[in-house]
Design a protein around this motif. Structure first.
Motif, PDB file in Angstrom:
ATOM      1  N   UNK A  36       0.829  -1.207   0.000  1.00 51.19           N
ATOM      2  CA  UNK A  36       0.000   0.000   0.000  1.00 51.19           C
ATOM      3  C   UNK A  36       0.860   1.252   0.000  1.00 51.19           C
ATOM      4  N   UNK A  37       1.910   1.259   0.817  1.00 51.15           N
ATOM      5  CA  UNK A  37       2.794   2.427   0.868  1.00 51.15           C
ATOM      6  C   UNK A  37       4.164   1.989   1.366  1.00 51.15           C
ATOM      7  N   UNK A  38       5.216   2.422   0.656  1.00 47.56           N
ATOM      8  CA  UNK A  38       6.583   2.073   1.058  1.00 47.56           C
ATOM      9  C   UNK A  38       7.533   3.159   0.586  1.00 47.56           C
ATOM     10  N   UNK A  39       8.486   3.511   1.441  1.00 49.58           N
ATOM     11  CA  UNK A  39       9.532   4.474   1.102  1.00 49.58           C
ATOM     12  C   UNK A  39      10.855   3.938   1.625  1.00 49.58           C
ATOM     13  N   UNK A  40      11.836   3.810   0.719  1.00 50.35           N
ATOM     14  CA  UNK A  40      13.155   3.285   1.098  1.00 50.35           C
ATOM     15  C   UNK A  40      14.225   4.174   0.490  1.00 50.35           C
ATOM     16  N   UNK A  41      15.223   4.535   1.292  1.00 50.44           N
ATOM     17  CA  UNK A  41      16.376   5.292   0.810  1.00 50.44           C
ATOM     18  C   UNK A  41      17.506   4.337   0.437  1.00 50.44           C
ATOM     19  N   UNK A  42      18.329   4.761  -0.512  1.00 49.30           N
ATOM     20  CA  UNK A  42      19.478   3.959  -0.914  1.00 49.30           C
ATOM     21  C   UNK A  42      20.611   4.171   0.081  1.00 49.30           C
ATOM     22  N   UNK A  43      20.803   3.190   0.963  1.00 50.92           N
ATOM     23  CA  UNK A  43      21.882   3.219   1.946  1.00 50.92           C
ATOM     24  C   UNK A  43      23.000   2.280   1.499  1.00 50.92           C
ATOM     25  N   UNK A  44      24.079   2.268   2.261  1.00 49.82           N
ATOM     26  CA  UNK A  44      25.139   1.301   1.966  1.00 49.82           C
ATOM     27  C   UNK A  44      24.629  -0.121   2.155  1.00 49.82           C
ATOM     28  N   UNK A  45      23.759  -0.326   3.161  1.00 51.05           N
ATOM     29  CA  UNK A  45      23.128  -1.620   3.390  1.00 51.05           C
ATOM     30  C   UNK A  45      21.646  -1.397   3.650  1.00 51.05           C
ATOM     31  N   UNK A  46      20.793  -2.029   2.851  1.00 56.50           N
ATOM     32  CA  UNK A  46      19.341  -1.948   3.023  1.00 56.50           C
ATOM     33  C   UNK A  46      18.835  -3.332   3.403  1.00 56.50           C
ATOM     34  N   UNK A  47      18.137  -3.435   4.521  1.00 56.89           N
ATOM     35  CA  UNK A  47      17.632  -4.710   5.013  1.00 56.89           C
ATOM     36  C   UNK A  47      16.110  -4.654   5.021  1.00 56.89           C
ATOM     37  N   UNK A  48      15.480  -5.519   4.229  1.00 56.82           N
ATOM     38  CA  UNK A  48      14.026  -5.591   4.139  1.00 56.82           C
ATOM     39  C   UNK A  48      13.554  -6.810   4.920  1.00 56.82           C
ATOM     40  N   UNK A  49      12.728  -6.572   5.962  1.00 56.80           N
ATOM     41  CA  UNK A  49      12.305  -7.628   6.880  1.00 56.80           C
ATOM     42  C   UNK A  49      10.786  -7.736   6.836  1.00 56.80           C
ATOM     43  N   UNK A  50      10.288  -8.947   6.961  1.00 55.14           N
ATOM     44  CA  UNK A  50       8.841  -9.118   7.026  1.00 55.14           C
ATOM     45  C   UNK A  50       8.440 -10.531   6.665  1.00 55.14           C
ATOM     46  N   UNK A  51       7.172 -10.888   6.881  1.00 54.14           N
ATOM     47  CA  UNK A  51       6.703 -12.241   6.596  1.00 54.14           C
ATOM     48  C   UNK A  51       6.613 -12.503   5.096  1.00 54.14           C
ATOM     49  N   UNK A  52       6.341 -13.744   4.736  1.00 54.09           N
ATOM     50  CA  UNK A  52       6.161 -14.109   3.343  1.00 54.09           C
ATOM     51  C   UNK A  52       4.972 -13.366   2.738  1.00 54.09           C
ATOM     52  N   UNK A  53       5.039 -13.143   1.426  1.00 55.31           N
ATOM     53  CA  UNK A  53       3.949 -12.511   0.676  1.00 55.31           C
ATOM     54  C   UNK A  53       3.603 -11.106   1.172  1.00 55.31           C
ATOM     55  N   UNK A  54       4.592 -10.422   1.722  1.00 53.99           N
ATOM     56  CA  UNK A  54       4.352  -9.064   2.202  1.00 53.99           C
ATOM     57  C   UNK A  54       4.843  -8.007   1.217  1.00 53.99           C
ATOM     58  N   UNK A  55       5.483  -8.424   0.120  1.00 53.51           N
ATOM     59  CA  UNK A  55       5.912  -7.474  -0.900  1.00 53.51           C
ATOM     60  C   UNK A  55       7.393  -7.150  -0.907  1.00 53.51           C
ATOM     61  N   UNK A  56       8.192  -7.860  -0.101  1.00 54.22           N
ATOM     62  CA  UNK A  56       9.630  -7.564  -0.044  1.00 54.22           C
ATOM     63  C   UNK A  56      10.297  -7.792  -1.400  1.00 54.22           C
ATOM     64  N   UNK A  57       9.972  -8.911  -2.047  1.00 59.68           N
ATOM     65  CA  UNK A  57      10.600  -9.213  -3.338  1.00 59.68           C
ATOM     66  C   UNK A  57      10.171  -8.220  -4.400  1.00 59.68           C
ATOM     67  N   UNK A  58       8.903  -7.817  -4.380  1.00 57.87           N
ATOM     68  CA  UNK A  58       8.428  -6.825  -5.348  1.00 57.87           C
ATOM     69  C   UNK A  58       9.176  -5.506  -5.164  1.00 57.87           C
ATOM     70  N   UNK A  59       9.350  -5.103  -3.906  1.00 56.22           N
ATOM     71  CA  UNK A  59      10.050  -3.842  -3.673  1.00 56.22           C
ATOM     72  C   UNK A  59      11.524  -3.975  -4.041  1.00 56.22           C
ATOM     73  N   UNK A  60      12.135  -5.128  -3.727  1.00 57.28           N
ATOM     74  CA  UNK A  60      13.535  -5.338  -4.098  1.00 57.28           C
ATOM     75  C   UNK A  60      13.702  -5.270  -5.615  1.00 57.28           C
ATOM     76  N   UNK A  61      12.727  -5.818  -6.351  1.00 59.28           N
ATOM     77  CA  UNK A  61      12.756  -5.733  -7.803  1.00 59.28           C
ATOM     78  C   UNK A  61      12.639  -4.288  -8.259  1.00 59.28           C
ATOM     79  N   UNK A  62      11.790  -3.510  -7.573  1.00 58.28           N
ATOM     80  CA  UNK A  62      11.669  -2.089  -7.881  1.00 58.28           C
ATOM     81  C   UNK A  62      12.967  -1.337  -7.636  1.00 58.28           C
ATOM     82  N   UNK A  63      13.676  -1.701  -6.562  1.00 60.40           N
ATOM     83  CA  UNK A  63      14.970  -1.086  -6.280  1.00 60.40           C
ATOM     84  C   UNK A  63      15.952  -1.357  -7.408  1.00 60.40           C
TER      85      UNK A  63
END
Length: 474
Positions: free
Chosen positions: A12-39
Motif C-alpha cells: 500500500x505504501x513504502x519508502x526506502x532510501x538507498x543506503x550502503x546496506x538496506x535490510x528488508x524484513x517481514x513475513x512471506x507474501x508481504x511485498x519484499x521481493x516486489x520492492x527489491x525488484x523495484x529497487x
C-alpha cells in the motif's frame, strides 16, 4: 536516493532510501521481493543510458547565435587554460537557457527509459502491477535524488502510466564537475579553435547530463531467490532455445515469459568470463573457506559456455551434482570474484536460503566486510540469526576498537549504523505498510517481528510442559 511505491502488488505504501546496506524484513507474501525488484529497476543505469543515447544535442545548439557560442567557448577555454573552474554565472543567458532546456529533455527521456525499465524488470506492463482490493487502485512509483535534486513521479491507472518530471537546477548540477572532469574536457578540446564554436559547449552538456546521475550505482546486479534452480538449469534452457531458433520463420517460436530479473541473471551466467577482479577476491575466498569448505571456479565447456565447478577434497563437481547450499553460495562467490566492483549495488533475495545458522552468520559477516569496502547491498531476509549477526557488527562499532578486536570484530567487520537502513514490511487489511526501523548503536535493528514468534513458541512450550506434568501426576 529514494524509492517510493504506492498500491503496487501487495504494497500500500513504502519508502526506502538507498543506503550502503538496506535490510528488508517481514513475513512471506508481504511485498519484499516486489520492492527489491523495484529497487533494481530504479537504481539501474539503463534509464540513464537510454536518456544519453536519445538526447538531441543538435536541436539545442543549432539555435545558439555564433557570437554567443564564441563568447561562451572563449570564456570556458580561457578558464581551462588557466586551470580554473568555469562559473555558470559567467555564461551568457542564452547559453544557460539552452542548458536548462537540455536538462528538461534529459530528465523526460530518463523518465521514459525508467518506465521501460520497470516494465522489463517486472516482465509486465505497469498497469498490471496495481494492487487489487475490491477494485483496482491507482498505483504510484516515485524516484527522487538529492544533490542534485530531481524527481520522477509515475501515476499508474487503467489509462496507462503518466509521468511528471522535476529536473535539477543548473546551478546545482554544474558544481558536480570536479577538477578531473574539467581536465578531461580540456584534453578533448585542446584544438577547439579549429572546431565548430558549439563543440566545447556540447562537451559541457554531456558532462552536465552525467552529473544528473552520479548518485546512481554504476552497476546494479540481482541475485533472485530461485538462483540455485536457475543456476543448475540455465544451460539446458539456453540450449533448448538455440536448438529451436533454427525453426524461426518456419513455425511460431514460443519463448517462456520471464521477468527481467531472471533474464539478467541468466544473461550474466551465460556471458561470464574467467577473468578475476581484485575488488572482492578476499571476501569470495572467505565464503569458500567458511561456508563451502571448497572452491568455485569457471571452466568453458565444449560449446564455450562458462561452467561453474565446485572443487572439494574428493574431486570436482558441476553445480547440478552439488547441494542446494552450494548452489546458493556459488553465484555470490562468482559475482564477487568476476563481476562486482566498488560502488556497485547488489540486491540479494533471502541470502540465508538453504544455509545452516552457522553459515548464515558467516555470510552476514562477509556482507559487513563488503559494505565497508564500498559495495552497496540490499537484501530481503527472514532469518533471526542473519539479522542478529548484523546487529552484533553494529554494536561492535560503538565500543572501543581494542575491545571489539578481542571478540573478533576487526575494523572491516564493524558496521556503522549510519550505513544501514532497515525496513519492516507489515501486512494489514488494506495492504502492506512499510515502516523504517531505527538502527540503534547499542542494539542494532529492532527484531520485534521475530520476538513475537519467539514469545508465541515459548508460550506454547510452557503450556505443553504444564500439560505433560499434569498427565504424569495423574
Amino acid at each position: 536516493m529514494q524509492l517510493k511505491m504506492g498500491n503496487i502488488g501487495p504494497i500500500r505504501a513504502a519508502t526506502v532510501n538507498l543506503n550502503s546496506l538496506n535490510v528488508l524484513i517481514g513475513p512471506n507474501n508481504s511485498g519484499k521481493s516486489i520492492f527489491a525488484t523495484g529497487m533494481y529497476a530504479a537504481w539501474s543505469r539503463a534509464a540513464a543510458d537510454y536518456a544519453a543515447r536519445r538526447v538531441r544535442l543538435g536541436k539545442h545548439f543549432s539555435a545558439i547565435p555564433d557570437d554567443r557560442a564564441y563568447e561562451a567557448s572563449a570564456y570556458v577555454f580561457e578558464m581551462l587554460e588557466e586551470g580554473k573552474t568555469p562559473q555558470v554565472e559567467e555564461l551568457p543567458d542564452v547559453i544557460t537557457d539552452i542548458f536548462d532546456g537540455l536538462l528538461r529533455e534529459i530528465m523526460n527521456l530518463y523518465a521514459r527509459g525508467m518506465v521501460n525499465e520497470f516494465e522489463r524488470i517486472f516482465g509486465m506492463p505497469l498497469v498490471e502491477l496495481r494492487r487489487r482490493q475490491k477494485r483496482l487502485t491507482k498505483g504510484a512509483i516515485s524516484v527522487r535524488s538529492w544533490r542534485p535534486t530531481w524527481s520522477i513521479d509515475m501515476e499508474i491507472s487503467s489509462r496507462g502510466t503518466k509521468t511528471e518530471v522535476s529536473p535539477p537546477d543548473l546551478s546545482e548540477v554544474w558544481p558536480k564537475s570536479g577538477t578531473h572532469s574539467w581536465r578531461r574536457i580540456k584534453k578533448r578540446t585542446d584544438h577547439v579553435q579549429g572546431l565548430p564554436r558549439t563543440y566545447l559547449l556540447r562537451e559541457m552538456a554531456t558532462e552536465i547530463a552525467r552529473n544528473c546521475f552520479r548518485k546512481i550505482p554504476l552497476h546494479t546486479k540481482y541475485l533472485p531467490a530461485a538462483r540455485s534452480g536457475l543456476l543448475q538449469s540455465h544451460k539446458t534452457l539456453a540450449a533448448s532455445m538455440v536448438r529451436r531458433a533454427s525453426m524461426a520463420g518456419v513455425e511460431e517460436l514460443k519463448v517462456p515469459a520471464m521477468s527481467g530479473v531472471v533474464v539478467d541473471f541468466l544473461g550474466e551466467l551465460l556471458e561470464l568470463e574467467p577473468r578475476e577482479s581484485s575488488h572482492f577476491a578476499d571476501e569470495a575466498a572467505q565464503l569458500e573457506r567458511e561456508i563451502l569448505s571448497g572452491t568455485v571456479r569457471l571452466e568453458e565447456d565444449l560449446f564455450g559456455y562458462p561452467e561453474i565447478i565446485y572443487t572439494h577434497g574428493q574431486g570436482d563437481y558441476p553445480l547440478a551434482r552439488t547441494s542446494s547450499m552450494i548452489s546458493e553460495i556459488a553465484p555470490i562467490v562468482v559475482y564477487l570474484r568476476h563481476i562486482l566492483m566498488r560502488n556497485d549495488h547488489l540486491v540479494i533475495e533471502e541470502p540465508e536460503a538453504h544455509l545452516h545458522p552457522a553459515s548464515q552468520t558467516a555470510l552476514a559477516r562477509c556482507i559487513c566486510r563488503l559494505v565497508n569496502k564500498g559495495l552497496r547491498v540490499s537484501l530481503t531476509t527472514h532469518s533471526e540469526f542473519f539479522l542478529q549477526q548484523l546487529n552484533n557488527a553494529i554494536v561492535a562499532s560503538a565500543i572501543p576498537e581494542p575491545e571489539a578486536d578481542e571478540v573478533g570484530f576487526d575494523p572491516e567487520m564493524r558496521l556503522s549504523p549510519n550505513k544501514v537502513g532497515a525496513y519492516l514490511f507489515e501486512p494489514t487489511a488494506s495492504g502492506t505498510e512499510v515502516h523504517s526501523l531505527e538502527v540503534i548503536p547499542d542494539s542494532g535493528i529492532s527484531q520485534n517481528s521475530f520476538s513475537e514468534v519467539e514469545e508465541k513458541l515459548y508460550g506454547e512450550s510452557v503450556v505443553l510442559s504444564r500439560r505433560l506434568e499434569e498427565d504424569e501426576e495423574n
